[in-house]
Design an enzyme around this catalytic site. Structure first.
Site, PDB file in Angstrom:
ATOM      1  N   LYS A   1       0.845  -1.198   0.000  1.00  0.00           N
ATOM      2  CA  LYS A   1       0.000   0.000   0.000  1.00  0.00           C
ATOM      3  C   LYS A   1       0.880   1.247   0.000  1.00  0.00           C
ATOM      4  O   LYS A   1       0.627   2.205  -0.727  1.00  0.00           O
ATOM      5  CB  LYS A   1      -0.937  -0.011   1.215  1.00  0.00           C
ATOM      6  CG  LYS A   1      -2.087  -0.994   1.018  1.00  0.00           C
ATOM      7  CD  LYS A   1      -2.836  -1.330   2.280  1.00  0.00           C
ATOM      8  CE  LYS A   1      -3.829  -2.455   2.010  1.00  0.00           C
ATOM      9  NZ  LYS A   1      -4.467  -3.014   3.185  1.00  0.00           N
TER      10      LYS A   1
ATOM     11  N   GLN B   1      -4.876  -1.900   9.507  1.00  0.00           N
ATOM     12  CA  GLN B   1      -4.733  -3.226   8.889  1.00  0.00           C
ATOM     13  C   GLN B   1      -5.314  -4.293   9.811  1.00  0.00           C
ATOM     14  O   GLN B   1      -4.964  -4.380  10.982  1.00  0.00           O
ATOM     15  CB  GLN B   1      -3.242  -3.492   8.605  1.00  0.00           C
ATOM     16  CG  GLN B   1      -2.982  -4.746   7.806  1.00  0.00           C
ATOM     17  CD  GLN B   1      -3.573  -4.702   6.398  1.00  0.00           C
ATOM     18  OE1 GLN B   1      -3.392  -3.735   5.668  1.00  0.00           O
ATOM     19  NE2 GLN B   1      -4.307  -5.742   6.024  1.00  0.00           N
TER      20      GLN B   1
ATOM     21  N   ASP C   1     -11.344   2.613   3.629  1.00  0.00           N
ATOM     22  CA  ASP C   1     -11.595   1.170   3.491  1.00  0.00           C
ATOM     23  C   ASP C   1     -13.089   0.899   3.289  1.00  0.00           C
ATOM     24  O   ASP C   1     -13.478  -0.188   2.869  1.00  0.00           O
ATOM     25  CB  ASP C   1     -11.162   0.457   4.792  1.00  0.00           C
ATOM     26  CG  ASP C   1      -9.955  -0.439   4.569  1.00  0.00           C
ATOM     27  OD1 ASP C   1      -9.657  -0.763   3.406  1.00  0.00           O
ATOM     28  OD2 ASP C   1      -9.326  -0.831   5.578  1.00  0.00           O
TER      29      ASP C   1
END
Ligand code: NAD
Length: 283
Positions: free
Chosen positions: A53, A97, A120
């Protein structure tokens, strides 16, 4: 019949060029899109995802920071960190995460992220907006699947889409997005009886199960579009999807491979969402 391959790597590359262009335009206005990634603990796979990422942010000219926190981090420490990032004007997207160590409640963490920085698309506010067809950050993997379908010229209206898997991050939201695009949607899951009966009716079949070679030729209708979300390792340790690619590609009309299918789209849509958030911050 041999299926057409939907090449996610190529489609992601095309999208990334467009995103980099938007980043340039924003920078000219004095705003650099910024993503903060929080990694708690020592999960090996998580570290690889996070590194990818960050690399992609760099590639697209975006700003990114990685916040590493130890395995024994308390829920309160993590929530405090998120609160700080919610108020940081250089940061437009916050990603924690997953999975998190067991002492931390994932739901509380997701809800602590400001919805306008939830790139997200996991916050209940964004999920609710998606459900009601409002402007929202869409979860990256389902969103990536929708872009793959669109870029491949596959129409959805009136089609029967069957989604195998009902997780909050893939199965449920992808079914909802397909519904928002006028598909007729069936969800299948671990308690579904006679799975092939359902999947055989699919014009569009989405496999998000997490079991190697789970979807075989007996599950697929001739000419169907088959999207393989799975990222698994087979007995030889090789990366594979949920779909038995060789036999299914003989029957399907379109198919995504693993790797180079859905995978590259997930990070791409994360970047896209972060840039949209940066744009919204100056509107
Ligand atoms: P999950 O484990 O949360 O959900 C799996 C789903 O499969 C469950 O809803 C369950 O009901 C269903 N299922 C299990 N056994 C079944 C059976 N026998 N018959 C029918 N349904 C069954 O997994 P997830 O997070 O949704 O991920 C699914 C797969 O997608 C995994 O391989 C994961 O690694 C992969 N994934 C890929 C990406 C990507 O970027 N390509 C992103 C997220 C997840």
């Amino acid at each position: 019949m041999t299926a057409k391959i939907i090449n996610g790597k190529d489609i992601a590359a095309k999208k990334k060029i467009e995103i980099a262009q938007e980043v340039k335009q924003l920078k000219a206005k004095g705003v650099t899109p910024g993503l903060a990634v929080i990694l708690v603990g020592n999960n090996h796979a998580s570290r690889t995802y996070v590194t990818n990422k960050q690399k992609t942010c760099e590639e697209l000219g975006m700003y990114s920071i990685l916040i590493e926190m130890p395995e024994e981090t308390t829920e309160e420490e993590l929530l405090t960190k998120i609160k700080g990032l919610n108020g940081d004007t250089k940061i437009h997207g916050i990603l924690v995460q997953l999975p998190l160590p067991k002492q931390i409640d994932e739901k509380k963490v997701i809800e602590a992220i400001a919805p306008e920085k939830d790139v997200d698309g996991f916050h209940p506010i964004n999920i609710g907006r998606m459900l009601t067809g409002q402007n929202a950050f869409l979860p990256c993997t389902p969103y990536g699947i929708m872009v793959l379908l669109e870029e491949s010229g596959i129409s959805l209206s009136g089609k029967h889409a069957v989604v195998v898997g009902r997780s909050n991050i893939v199965g449920k939201p992808v079914g909802q997005l397909l519904l928002n695009h006028n598909a007729t949607v069936t969800y299948c899951h671990s308690k579904t009886k006679d799975l092939p009966f359902h999947t055989k009716q699919a014009d569009i079949l989405i496999a998000a199960v997490g079991i190697p070679n789970f979807i075989t030729a007996e599950h697929v209708k001739e000419g169907a579009v088959v999207i393989d979300v799975g990222i698994n390792r087979n007995e030889e340790g090789k990366l594979c999807g949920d779909v038995a690619f060789n036999e299914v590609s003989e029957i399907a009309g379109f198919i995504t491979p693993v790797p180079k299918g859905v995978g590259p789209m997930t990070i791409t849509m994360l970047m896209y969402n972060t840039v949209q958030s940066a744009k919204q911050s100056i509107e």
